[in-house]
Design a protein around this motif. Structure first.
Motif, short mmCIF file in Angstrom:
data_model
loop_
_atom_site.label_atom_id
_atom_site.label_comp_id
_atom_site.label_asym_id
_atom_site.label_seq_id
_atom_site.Cartn_x
_atom_site.Cartn_y
_atom_site.Cartn_z
N LEU A 109 4.67 15.18 -7.88
CA LEU A 109 4.66 17.14 -7.99
C LEU A 109 3.70 17.89 -9.49
CD1 LEU A 109 8.67 17.83 -7.54
CD2 LEU A 109 6.57 18.80 -6.09
N CYS A 110 2.76 18.85 -9.06
CA CYS A 110 2.40 18.99 -10.17
C CYS A 110 2.88 20.50 -9.95
CB CYS A 110 0.73 19.10 -10.02
SG CYS A 110 -0.77 19.71 -11.10
N GLU A 111 3.03 21.26 -11.12
CA GLU A 111 3.69 22.49 -11.05
C GLU A 111 2.99 22.59 -12.58
OE1 GLU A 111 6.80 24.09 -9.06
OE2 GLU A 111 5.38 22.38 -7.75
N THR B 240 1.13 -1.33 -0.03
CA THR B 240 -0.10 -0.04 0.12
C THR B 240 0.81 1.64 -0.16
OG1 THR B 240 -1.88 -1.57 1.55
CG2 THR B 240 -1.54 1.20 1.28
N PRO B 241 1.61 1.36 -1.75
CA PRO B 241 2.00 2.69 -1.28
C PRO B 241 2.15 4.03 -0.93
CG PRO B 241 1.47 2.20 -3.44
CD PRO B 241 0.60 0.93 -2.43
N ARG B 242 2.77 4.82 -0.22
CA ARG B 242 2.10 6.10 0.49
C ARG B 242 2.92 7.20 -0.61
NH1 ARG B 242 1.64 7.62 6.15
NH2 ARG B 242 2.68 9.47 5.64
N ILE B 243 2.18 7.48 -1.08
CA ILE B 243 2.23 8.82 -2.18
C ILE B 243 2.08 10.16 -1.85
CG2 ILE B 243 2.47 9.53 -4.36
CD1 ILE B 243 1.40 6.84 -5.40
N ALA B 244 3.18 10.73 -1.55
CA ALA B 244 3.00 12.55 -1.03
C ALA B 244 2.57 12.85 -2.68
CB ALA B 244 4.08 12.88 -0.66
N ILE B 245 1.43 14.06 -2.86
CA ILE B 245 1.11 15.00 -4.09
C ILE B 245 1.18 16.96 -3.24
CG2 ILE B 245 -1.26 15.33 -5.64
CD1 ILE B 245 -2.06 12.53 -4.07
N LEU B 246 1.75 17.08 -4.12
CA LEU B 246 1.84 18.66 -4.34
C LEU B 246 2.68 19.32 -4.72
CD1 LEU B 246 5.95 19.63 -2.74
CD2 LEU B 246 4.87 17.10 -2.79
N GLY B 247 2.05 20.93 -5.18
CA GLY B 247 2.67 21.38 -6.45
C GLY B 247 2.15 22.85 -6.06
N PHE B 248 3.33 23.48 -6.48
CA PHE B 248 3.03 24.78 -6.69
C PHE B 248 3.20 25.74 -8.28
CE2 PHE B 248 5.56 29.40 -7.45
CZ PHE B 248 4.34 29.95 -5.78
#
Length: 523
Positions: free
Chosen positions: A118-120, A12-20
């Motif tokens: 990363l959503c940039e 059950t992978p832990r995936i961080a999501i963030l973006g600027f």
């Protein structure tokens, strides 16, 4: 510093999501916290809730990424923060540093994670930093370490630095302009990230061309120029060694040392093939580089077309794009040049939108529907090109400004234009809004009951994204880019560029150039 193969795939992978995500125009007023909070500044569970909502406020990549991961099987999303604003001027540096600190705190608190998405946008600058996207990538890599897969998606108008390429495993850009494939790229990011967690090793080559094209020359419909040719040639490649090919057009008005059309080729470990592929694509575009010089319709000619469309039977309706005043590129959405010319030219049956003028919108709401007012455009605006203009007007209809997009880039996404008004000014019906936004969605007119198909002339303050939404009304041959003053004029020689890596096409005469792709980890 990129991820190596993992020895085991987490159940059950832990995936961080963030973006600027912001596209920064060096010549526009500074963007601050309010610009982000009025669009999308979402942290933690509120970010995940928006991504899974029926009409997200955020851009489509993260919702699509989440949907894809949900379908792939059990996983644990770790939403950190997503900050998104309409294109504007350089970001206020203290605000960026505060956002960066939130990224770092949130990511450290989330450790251990198995991957990061990363959503940039990729074309940000701040008042002090020329490569904030690269800095975000670098800080993320420093926190998670070299063995955790990191994938980033960027706009095809990103200005890609070597640091951006080096600090993530795979960089994926949009392939469509107008940007109708944002969700597809989020889905692709989920698939690539999953492959990296399963042990995929990649090689990445990229070449930056001495081409800084105006955005009008970066459309991707077949037959629209060398940029479209590169995109479609890359999509036609059928080689099992390929992971991703991204042809990133760049954003001229960022005015940075990393400006330049950039080709990135990611393969399954084959660096020689990655380099050769990048060279092939670059060489074609270089041969056709004359097409990166724009051709616009003069303002008098545009007014004459609109006048004829309104009074001469059998004349085709026209769409005029005020490309130099595109909020989607950092312009203010309020220059009066085209509106004034249409009114003074006696044009009838036209609709124009959307004009960003909070004071005028508030005045119209205070006066009420049916009221006759003296419309003072740009009464409170002092930025360059935002000239004052006054004309008698009638308030036809008022609206709160909230809705859901119907077609194109905003389809299925919520929007908030703030208190808005439809004014009759001479023979032109003008939509005035409070929250700055480019006009690339028919609902911006239709929420007032306007029938776009019945209009003889439609004027949009947008550069090109409107094409994916207004194509049901106007074929390409009835759409004209108009040459008027503004912060996003395609006539790049009008800008005082200080940082571009000159010489560059189309600003300079440059005959001799040959590509040399940089392989990640090598000179």
């Amino acid at each position: 510093m990129v991820a190596t193969a993992m020895t085991a795939v987490p159940a059950t992978p832990r995936i961080a999501i963030l973006g600027f995500a912001i596209e920064s125009n060096r010549f526009a007023p500074v963007s601050g916290r309010d610009d982000f909070e009025s669009r999308a500044y979402l942290a933690g569970e509120s970010m995940l809730a928006d991504a899974r909502s029926a009409a997200p406020a955020m851009t489509p990549e993260i919702p699509a990424f989440v949907r894809r991961m949900d379908r792939r099987g059990p996983w644990t999303p770790v939403p950190i923060l997503f900050a998104n604003a309409e294109s504007g001027g350089p970001v206020e540096h203290a605000f960026f540093l505060d956002t960066l600190a939130q990224f770092e705190r949130g990511l450290r608190a989330a450790l251990p994670v198995d991957a990061v998405y990363l959503c940039e946008h990729g074309a940000a600058i701040t008042t002090e930093e020329q490569d904030p996207d690269g800095l975000v990538f670098q800080r993320v890599r420093a926190i998670v370490g070299p063995d955790v897969p990191v994938v980033a998606t960027v706009d095809l108008h990103a200005n890609v630095s070597d640091r951006m390429v080096d600090e993530v495993d795979v960089l994926i850009s949009y392939r469509r302009n107008p940007h109708t494939d944002m969700a597809e790229r989020g889905t692709e990011a989920a698939d690539v990230l999953s492959s990296l967690m399963e042990g995929l090793r990649v090689a990445v080559a990229h070449v930056r061309m001495p081409v800084v094209a105006p955005p009008t020359q970066l459309l991707t419909a077949p037959g629209t120029g060398p940029y479209a040719d590169m995109i479609h040639a890359a999509e036609a490649m059928d080689d099992p060694r390929l992971v991703n090919v991204s042809v990133v057009g760049g954003f001229a008005y960022g005015d940075t040392g990393k400006n330049g059309l950039t080709i990135l080729v990611t393969t399954k470990g084959d660096g020689d093939y990655a380099r050769a592929t990048a060279h092939t694509l670059a060489e074609h575009a270089w041969r056709e580089r004359a097409a990166f010089t724009p051709e616009l319709m003069s303002l008098p000619r545009a007014v004459e077309l609109a006048r004829r469309a309104g009074v001469e039977p059998g004349t085709s309706a026209v769409l005029l794009a005020d490309v130099a005043d595109n909020p989607g590129g950092g312009a203010r959405g309020n220059t009066p040049f085209l509106l004034r010319a249409l009114i003074e030219g006696g044009v009838q049956g036209a609709i124009l939108g959307v004009v960003t003028d909070p004071a005028l919108a508030a005045e119209a709401h205070a006066a009420g529907e049916g009221a006759a007012i003296e419309a003072h455009f740009n009464r409170d605006e002092t930025t360059v090109y935002s000239e004052a203009y006054t004309a008698p007007a009638t308030v036809l209809k008022l609206h709160g400004g909230r809705g859901v997009g119907r077609r194109g880039q905003l389809a299925g996404c919520s929007f908030n234009l703030g208190p808005s008004a439809l004014l009759q000014v001479g023979g032109v019906q003008v939509v005035v809004i409070t929250n700055r936004h480019q006009c690339h969605e028919p609902m911006f007119f239709e929420m007032f009951g306007l029938d776009i198909a019945a209009a003889r002339t439609v004027v949009v303050k947008s550069r090109g994204h409107f094409r994916a939404a207004f194509d049901e009304f106007f074929p390409p041959q009835h759409i004209y880019n108009v040459d008027a003053p503004g912060l996003t004029s395609p006539m790049l020689a009008r800008f005082d560029f200080r940082n571009l890596p000159r010489p560059v096409v189309p600003l300079d005469a440059l005959a001799d150039w040959s590509p040399h792709a940089r392989l990640r980890g090598q000179p």
